[in-house]
Write a protein that holds these residues in place. Structure first.
Motif, short mmCIF file in Angstrom:
data_model
loop_
_atom_site.label_atom_id
_atom_site.label_comp_id
_atom_site.label_asym_id
_atom_site.label_seq_id
_atom_site.Cartn_x
_atom_site.Cartn_y
_atom_site.Cartn_z
N HIS A 74 -62.19 59.67 60.96
CA HIS A 74 -61.58 60.73 60.16
C HIS A 74 -60.19 60.30 59.69
CE1 HIS A 74 -58.83 62.42 63.31
NE2 HIS A 74 -59.77 62.04 64.15
N ASP A 136 -54.86 58.08 65.67
CA ASP A 136 -55.98 59.02 65.70
C ASP A 136 -56.06 59.65 64.32
OD1 ASP A 136 -57.80 61.03 66.07
OD2 ASP A 136 -56.61 62.15 67.51
N ASP A 137 -56.85 59.13 63.39
CA ASP A 137 -57.90 58.21 63.70
C ASP A 137 -57.86 57.00 62.76
OD1 ASP A 137 -60.21 57.23 64.84
OD2 ASP A 137 -61.53 58.42 63.60
N GLU A 170 -61.18 66.70 60.58
CA GLU A 170 -61.76 66.61 61.93
C GLU A 170 -60.91 67.41 62.92
OE1 GLU A 170 -62.25 65.16 66.07
OE2 GLU A 170 -60.45 65.11 64.84
N GLU A 171 -59.60 67.28 62.78
CA GLU A 171 -58.70 67.89 63.77
C GLU A 171 -58.77 69.41 63.76
OE1 GLU A 171 -57.39 66.25 66.00
OE2 GLU A 171 -57.02 64.21 65.30
N ASP A 193 -63.31 57.33 67.62
CA ASP A 193 -62.31 58.41 67.66
C ASP A 193 -61.94 58.76 69.09
OD1 ASP A 193 -60.61 60.28 66.60
OD2 ASP A 193 -62.14 61.82 66.35
ZN LIG Z 1 -59.40 61.97 66.24
#
Ligand SMILES: [Zn+2]
Length: 403
Positions: A74, A136-137, A170-171, A193
């Motif tokens: 992501h 991340d990421d 994603e987060e 991830d």
């Molecule tokens: Zn992540």
């Protein structure tokens, strides 16, 4: 570092798709670069908000049955300052405290972060202490792209079709819901991830979110006798009826929990959000039923039902699907070991994009990126860890072809 500097923070409160336009700006940049590097079918899809690409199989026709493998990362970063990210590089890290910011006296100390000792002699990438790093990421993204570049430059390495996907949000738990598994077309896939080198996740929580509204009756305290129903007190009462020890701070391993994550309001009305988590599907269902029953019991104590409750499932434990065919997990373990990395496997006390993608039909365990201290100013990763993640990607591809 160039990617890290681009602000790609997602926004939970946005109603836009994706949640922030800057994620798309980044994907546009990535799209051009992947095309230039020679990746095929490089395409950003506005509906899914995923940028996908292909490395075509270079196997002869009779090996068309080699599975198509996907690799996914992501591009958004967590809910933490992402303005003016200035990564710093410490070559041949000496194992001492890392001064992130002299001016503001921000130090990442070995005492507080003893893992730093694992990286002595490596090339350490950190923040300047004022933002997150976004490893991340983006570390996962880079390790995937790097493996792809390696394959494109080494046509003598034979492999099946490889699919790549880089997505938004994603987060904030939204991106993977838009993922189009059918057009991605992988037999199995991996997200990159997870955290430190060796981590491998294929057991996750089953997850639901509950929204509660407590309706009170607000009147002047002077004339409240027998009339006032204080929603604040009723919300507290509900909280206290949940099992005291089944909270995140008192559970570990396979223990599930209820967590009050947000609550605000006044005498007249309180809105509360809970999350419900359990690895076991059976216990997860029990938890949801128990939650609803507590609501009902409390509602029965009022003149009329004063608590509204809606529970929405968020994601499920991918292991419930993976256990039917552990090939993707076994391949990952074998690849780790072939790269000299001992797999570190623990039931993950969270979810990954892979949970949702797995339930869309593509089994998708989660591999390490090497990044540590995620979601904050002490986030770091080493070049060597990213190289290991990239090596694992190549090894999985190689093992799949061999088998
Ligand atoms: Zn992540």
């Amino acid at each position: 570092m160039r990617y890290a500097k681009v602000d790609t923070r997602s926004d939970l409160h946005s109603v836009e798709v994706p949640s922030t336009a800057k994620q798309v700006d980044f994907l546009m940049l990535l799209q051009e670069e992947l095309k230039e590097l020679g990746f095929c079918d490089v395409m950003y899809d506005e509906l899914t908000t995923f940028l996908t690409a292909t490395i075509p199989s270079n196997l002869p026709e009779e090996h068309a049955d080699v599975p198509t493998i996907g690799f996914i990362a992501h591009v958004d970063t967590a809910d933490f300052n992402s303005e003016n990210i200035q990564p710093q590089v410490f070559h041949h890290y000496d194992g001492q405290d890392v001064v992130l910011n002299q001016e503001q006296n921000i130090v990442m100390s070995v005492e507080e972060f003893p893992h730093l000792k694992n990286y002595v002699g490596e090339t350490l990438v950190t923040t300047d202490g004022t933002t997150l790093l976004g490893a991340d990421d983006k570390a996962g993204l880079v390790s995937i792209v790097q493996a792809g570049i390696y394959l494109l430059n080494h046509p003598e390495i034979k492999h099946g079709k490889i699919r790549l996907a880089f997505g938004c949000d994603e987060e904030i738990g939204k991106g993977a819901h838009r993922f189009d598994a059918e057009s991605f077309g992988a037999d199995f896939a991996y997200t990159l991830d997870s955290g430190e080198v060796g981590k491998l996740e294929y057991e996750t929580f089953n997850a639901a979110g509950a929204k509660l509204v407590f309706h009170g009756t607000s009147v002047h305290p002077g004339s409240a006798y027998g009339v006032m129903v204080n929603a604040l007190a009723e919300a507290a009462k509900f909280f206290n009826r949940l099992p005291k020890v089944e909270v995140p701070e008192k559970t570990k391993g396979y223990d599930g929990f209820y967590m009050l994550s947000q609550q605000k309001g006044d005498i007249g009305e309180v809105r509360a959000t809970y999350i419900i988590r359990d690895h076991s599907k059976e216990k997860f269902l029990e938890r949801k039923a128990n939650f609803l029953q507590l609501v009902e019991e409390q509602n029965n104590t009022y003149d009329h039902p004063r608590i509204d409750c809606t529970i929405v499932d968020q994601y499920y434990n991918m292991y419930d699907i993976l256990k039917e065919d552990m090939t993707p997990v076994e391949l990952a373990k074998e690849a780790y070991r072939a790269c000299g990395i001992e797999p570190v496997i623990n039931p993950f006390r969270g979810g990954t994009d892979g949970c949702i993608i797995t339930f869309k039909g593509i089994p998708t365990p989660n591999l390490f990126t090497g990044a540590e201290n995620l979601h904050g100013q002490y986030e770091f990763v080493t070049l060597e860890s990213m190289q290991k993640a990239s090596d694992v990607v190549l090894k999985i591809i190689e093992l799949t072809t061999d088998k």
